[in-house]
Design a protein around this motif. Structure first.
Motif, PDB file in Angstrom:
ATOM      1  N   ASP A  89       0.864  -1.147  -0.105  1.00 15.51           N
ATOM      2  CA  ASP A  89      -0.039  -0.039  -0.024  1.00 15.51           C
ATOM      3  C   ASP A  89       0.887   1.358   0.055  1.00 15.51           C
ATOM      4  O   ASP A  89       1.259   1.710   0.992  1.00 15.51           O
ATOM      5  CB  ASP A  89      -0.893  -0.053   1.218  1.00 15.51           C
ATOM      6  N   TYR A  90       1.109   1.819  -1.228  1.00 15.87           N
ATOM      7  CA  TYR A  90       1.979   2.955  -1.364  1.00 15.87           C
ATOM      8  C   TYR A  90       1.477   4.382  -0.620  1.00 15.87           C
ATOM      9  O   TYR A  90       2.059   4.998  -0.287  1.00 15.87           O
ATOM     10  CB  TYR A  90       2.349   3.204  -2.953  1.00 15.87           C
ATOM     11  N   ILE A  91       0.130   4.426  -0.795  1.00 13.11           N
ATOM     12  CA  ILE A  91      -0.473   5.625  -0.168  1.00 13.11           C
ATOM     13  C   ILE A  91      -0.182   5.280   1.656  1.00 13.11           C
ATOM     14  O   ILE A  91      -0.041   6.465   2.051  1.00 13.11           O
ATOM     15  CB  ILE A  91      -1.913   5.735  -0.344  1.00 13.11           C
ATOM     16  N   LEU A  92      -0.524   4.113   2.051  1.00  9.83           N
ATOM     17  CA  LEU A  92      -0.157   4.116   3.572  1.00  9.83           C
ATOM     18  C   LEU A  92       1.392   4.493   3.725  1.00  9.83           C
ATOM     19  O   LEU A  92       1.621   5.048   4.817  1.00  9.83           O
ATOM     20  CB  LEU A  92      -0.376   2.641   3.994  1.00  9.83           C
ATOM     21  N   ARG A  93       2.304   4.360   2.878  1.00 10.78           N
ATOM     22  CA  ARG A  93       3.654   4.296   3.044  1.00 10.78           C
ATOM     23  C   ARG A  93       4.000   5.878   3.266  1.00 10.78           C
ATOM     24  O   ARG A  93       4.583   6.364   4.072  1.00 10.78           O
ATOM     25  CB  ARG A  93       4.412   3.918   1.672  1.00 10.78           C
ATOM     26  N   PHE A  94       3.192   6.753   2.437  1.00  8.76           N
ATOM     27  CA  PHE A  94       3.288   8.166   2.585  1.00  8.76           C
ATOM     28  C   PHE A  94       2.858   8.560   3.938  1.00  8.76           C
ATOM     29  O   PHE A  94       3.425   9.406   4.652  1.00  8.76           O
ATOM     30  CB  PHE A  94       2.344   8.995   1.627  1.00  8.76           C
ATOM     31  N   LEU A  95       1.479   7.962   4.480  1.00  2.00           N
ATOM     32  CA  LEU A  95       1.110   8.540   5.647  1.00  2.00           C
ATOM     33  C   LEU A  95       2.152   7.910   6.851  1.00  2.00           C
ATOM     34  O   LEU A  95       2.405   8.859   7.790  1.00  2.00           O
ATOM     35  CB  LEU A  95      -0.223   7.688   5.953  1.00  2.00           C
ATOM     36  N   ILE A  96       2.584   6.811   6.772  1.00  2.00           N
ATOM     37  CA  ILE A  96       3.257   6.243   7.788  1.00  2.00           C
ATOM     38  C   ILE A  96       5.059   7.129   8.000  1.00  2.00           C
ATOM     39  O   ILE A  96       5.460   7.480   8.969  1.00  2.00           O
ATOM     40  CB  ILE A  96       3.560   4.736   7.892  1.00  2.00           C
ATOM     41  N   MET A  97       5.382   7.143   6.627  1.00  2.00           N
ATOM     42  CA  MET A  97       6.616   8.056   6.686  1.00  2.00           C
ATOM     43  C   MET A  97       6.282   9.499   7.112  1.00  2.00           C
ATOM     44  O   MET A  97       7.374   9.828   7.791  1.00  2.00           O
ATOM     45  CB  MET A  97       7.212   8.133   5.085  1.00  2.00           C
ATOM     46  N   SER A  98       5.257   9.629   6.876  1.00  2.00           N
ATOM     47  CA  SER A  98       5.107  11.557   7.335  1.00  2.00           C
ATOM     48  C   SER A  98       5.014  11.119   8.970  1.00  2.00           C
ATOM     49  O   SER A  98       5.682  12.381   9.622  1.00  2.00           O
ATOM     50  CB  SER A  98       3.775  11.926   6.957  1.00  2.00           C
ATOM     51  N   LEU A  99       4.606  10.245   9.664  1.00  2.00           N
ATOM     52  CA  LEU A  99       4.772  10.248  10.925  1.00  2.00           C
ATOM     53  C   LEU A  99       6.348  10.030  11.441  1.00  2.00           C
ATOM     54  O   LEU A  99       6.628  10.441  12.521  1.00  2.00           O
ATOM     55  CB  LEU A  99       3.911   9.151  11.590  1.00  2.00           C
ATOM     56  N   ALA A 100       7.174   9.442  10.764  1.00  2.00           N
ATOM     57  CA  ALA A 100       8.354   9.036  10.912  1.00  2.00           C
ATOM     58  C   ALA A 100       9.058  10.619  11.137  1.00  2.00           C
ATOM     59  O   ALA A 100       9.776  10.761  12.080  1.00  2.00           O
ATOM     60  CB  ALA A 100       9.029   8.204  10.240  1.00  2.00           C
ATOM     61  N   PHE A 101       8.920  11.294  10.134  1.00  2.00           N
ATOM     62  CA  PHE A 101       9.394  12.985   9.856  1.00  2.00           C
ATOM     63  C   PHE A 101       8.954  13.794  11.032  1.00  2.00           C
ATOM     64  O   PHE A 101       9.610  14.487  11.597  1.00  2.00           O
ATOM     65  CB  PHE A 101       9.101  13.304   8.873  1.00  2.00           C
TER      66      PHE A 101
END
Lengths: 60, 474
Positions: free
Chosen positions: B307-319
Motif C-alpha cells: 500500500d504505497y499511499i499508506l507508506r506516505f502516511l506512515i513515513m510522514s509520522l516518522a518525519f
C-alpha cells in the motif's frame, strides 16, 4: 537567604496588574490542563472514549 | 432490503480544493527549488528584481503554506467533517465562495509579493488589504465547519471525532494569532506599519510564527492524520484516549514556544528559557501522537509493502517524530548558540514541511482522489515512484542543510590564538556551495515527485470521467 531562596525570591509588592493577570491565567490554564488529562486518563472513561475509535471506519 | 439512506455529501468543492492543492504543490516546490538554485548559482536571478532570492523565497513560503497547505486543509477539513458528522456541509455555496476567494487572493498574493509589496513579518508578509482578505476566507471556513458540526443529528452522531477537534483548535488559534500579529497602521493602500515596536514586535511576531507551525502546520495536519491513517489502514486508531491527551497537550503547550526563536536577544532571558523548557516538554505529546498513528498498523505492518499511499502516511509520522525531537533540542540555549541563524534551521523546517506536512497531505489527497472520483488510481506504480522521489529528495535536502548549518555555526564562532575570527563571512558562504547544490537537487527530486502526482491525478480524473460517460452512454 541561601542560594535557592535567593533564586526563588519574589517581590510580591512589585507585581503589576498585568503580572497578576498573567500569573492567574497561567494557573487557570494549568488547572484546566490537569482536568483534561484526568478526564482522558481516568479508567472509568476508558470504554466510553475508546468506543469512538471506530468512527472513521463506519462513516461511508 | 437495505433501508439505510446514505447522506449526500458536497464533494464537488472538495474535488476543486484537492486538485488546486496539488497544482500549488507543484508551483510552490518549483519556486522553492529555483530559489535554492539561486543560492547555489547566483547568476540564475538574471538581475530581474521580481525573481531575486529575497522575493522568490517569500513567494515560495506563501505558495506552499497558504496555497498548498490551505487548499489541502480545506479539502480534507470539509471531507472529514461531513463524513464524521453524517451530513453535508452547512453551506455548499459558502464553500464555493471560499474556494474562489482563496484562489483569487493567492493570485494577488503572488503578484504583490513579486512586486515587493510586503510587511516585514515572516509567514505574515501580505500587505493589509490581502491580510484582511485571508482573515475573511479563514472565518468563512471556520463558520461553515463549525455549523456543519453543530447541525449534525446528535442522536445518530453524539460524539465529535477527534480529527475535528484538531481542526477546530487550529481554526480558533490561527484566527486569534493572525489578527493580533497583523495589527498595523495602514499609511497607503500597499504600505502599513506594525502596531508593535522593538522587542515586543519581535515577541508578537514569533508568538505568531511558531504557532503558525504549531497550529496551522501541525494541529490541522494531525487532524488529517487522525482520520486518514485509520481510513487507509482500515484499522481504528491505536488509542483514542492517547489522541485526546495529544490534543489537549498540544493546545495548552504550543502557545508558549515562540520565545525560543529569540534566544540571546533583547528579550528577557527567562522568557527564552521558558520557551525552551516547554519546547522540550512538548516532545512527550508529539511522540505520543506519532506512536499513536504508527501503532495503528500493529499487526498489519506487512501492508506497507503493497500500500504505497499508506507508506506516505506512515513515513510522514516518522518525519513528524524526528522534527518534533530536533526542534526542542535546537531551542535549548547551548544548541541554539550554534544552530540559530544557520542553515540547520532551514533543514529542520523542511524535515517538518516536506517530510511531515507534505507527505501526510499527499497520502490524504491520493486517498480522497479514489473516493471522490469513485475509481482506482491511474497508476499505482507512479505512486510508488513518487514515494521514493519524495523520501530521497527530503533526505538529500535535510542532510545537506544539517552539514551546511553545523559547519556554518562552527566557522562563525571559530577564533584563532589572538581571539580574532578564524574565518571571514565570505569564506563561510563559499564553504556552503556544495551543500546548496545538494539542497537544490533534493528540492528538484521532490518537485519531480509532485509533477508525477499531478499527472497521475489528472489521468485518474480523466479515466473516471470517460468511464462515467461510457456507463451513461450504455
Amino acid at each position: 537567604m541561601n542560594k535557592i531562596e535567593t533564586y526563588l525570591y519574589t517581590d510580591w509588592a512589585a507585581l503589576t496588574a498585568q503580572d497578576w493577570g498573567g500569573m492567574l491565567l497561567t494557573i487557570a490554564v494549568f488547572i484546566a490542563m490537569a482536568i483534561a488529562f484526568f478526564y482522558a486518563l481516568r479508567p472509568k472513561n476508558a470504554k466510553m472514549l475508546e468506543e469512538q475509535r471506530m468512527m472513521p471506519l463506519r462513516d461511508e | 432490503m437495505d433501508t439505510v439512506v446514505k447522506p449526500q455529501y458536497n464533494d464537488g468543492v472538495i474535488k476543486a480544493f484537492a486538485l488546486a492543492s496539488i497544482v500549488f504543490l507543484v508551483l510552490g516546490t518549483i519556486f522553492g527549488t529555483y530559489a535554492a538554485s539561486e543560492l547555489a548559482w547566483p547568476f540564475l536571478n538574471f538581475d530581474i528584481a521580481e525573481i531575486t532570492f529575497g522575493r522568490l523565497r517569500v513567494i515560495h513560503t506563501n505558495a506552499v503554506i497558504y496555497a498548498f497547505g490551505a487548499n489541502v486543509l480545506m479539502a480534507t477539513g470539509f471531507y472529514i467533517v461531513q463524513r464524521t458528522s453524517g451530513r453535508p456541509l452547512f453551506s455548499n455555496a459558502l464553500a464555493w465562495v471560499q474556494f474562489v476567494a482563496l484562489q483569487a487572493g493567492l493570485l494577488l498574493a503572488v503578484i504583490s509579493l513579486a512586486l515587493g509589496m510586503l510587511q516585514g513579518k515572516e509567514y505574515h508578509e501580505l500587505e493589509w488589504p490581502l491580510d484582511l482578505a485571508v482573515a475573511l476566507v479563514w472565518v468563512m471556513f471556520t463558520f461553515n465547519f463549525v455549523m456543519t458540526i453543530a447541525m449534525r443529528d446528535k442522536e445518530k452522531v453524539p460524539h465529535i471525532y477527534v480529527a475535528n477537534w484538531f481542526f477546530l483548535g487550529m481554526m480558533i488559534m490561527i484566527t486569534y494569532l493572525w489578527v493580533v500579529n497583523g495589527l498595523s497602521v495602514p499609511v497607503s493602500l500597499f504600505r502599513s506599519y506594525s502596531m508593535f515596536g522593538g522587542v515586543q514586535d519581535a515577541m508578537i511576531q514569533w508568538w505568531w510564527g511558531h504557532n503558525a507551525v504549531g497550529f496551522f502546520l501541525t494541529a490541522g495536519f494531525l487532524g488529517i492524520m487522525y482520520y486518514f491513517v485509520p481510513k487507509q489502514a482500515q484499522r481504528p486508531i491505536y488509542s483514542y484516549r492517547l489522541s485526546v491527551v495529544h490534543f489537549w497537550a498540544l493546545m495548552f503547550g504550543y502557545v508558549w514556544l515562540g520565545s525560543h526563536h529569540l534566544q540571546y536577544t533583547a528579550l528577557p532571558d527567562w522568557v527564552g528559557s521558558l520557551g525552551a523548557v516547554i519546547s522540550l516538554a512538548m516532545i512527550i505529546p508529539s511522540w505520543g501522537g506519532a506512536l499513536n498513528g504508527m501503532l495503528t498498523l500493529s499487526g498489519a505492518w506487512d501492508r506497507l509493502r503493497t500500500d504505497y499511499i499508506l507508506r506516505f502516511l506512515i513515513m510522514s509520522l516518522a518525519f513528524y517524530a524526528m522534527s518534533t525531537f530536533e526542534g526542542p533540542v535546537m531551542s535549548a540555549k547551548t544548541v541554539n548558540a550554534l544552530s540559530h541563524y544557520t542553515d540547520w534551521t532551514v533543514g529542520h523546517v523542511h524535515s517538518g514541511a516536506l517530510g511531515w506536512v507534505a507527505m501526510v497531505s499527499i497520502g490524504a489527497v491520493y486517498h480522497m482522489t479514489m473516493k471522490l472520483w469513485k475509481t482506482e488510481m491511474y497508476s499505482m506504480s507512479l505512486i510508488n515512484f513518487h514515494f521514493w522521489l519524495a523520501t530521497i529528495g527530503t533526505v538529500f535536502y535535510i542532510v545537506g542543510m544539517w552539514v551546511s548549518g553545523i559547519m556554518q555555526g562552527l566557522m562563525w564562532r571559530a577564533y584563532d590564538e589572538y581571539g580574532t575570527l578564524a574565518y571571514t563571512f565570505a569564506e563561510s558562504v563559499s564553504a556552503m556551495h556544495p551543500y546548496y547544490a545538494m539542497r537544490a537537487v533534493g528540492g528538484a527530486l521532490f518537485t519531480l515527485g509532485a509533477i508525477i502526482m499531478l499527472y497521475n491525478m489528472v489521468m485518474t480524473i480523466r479515466m473516471a470521467g470517460s468511464r462515467q460517460a461510457a456507463v451513461a452512454h450504455a
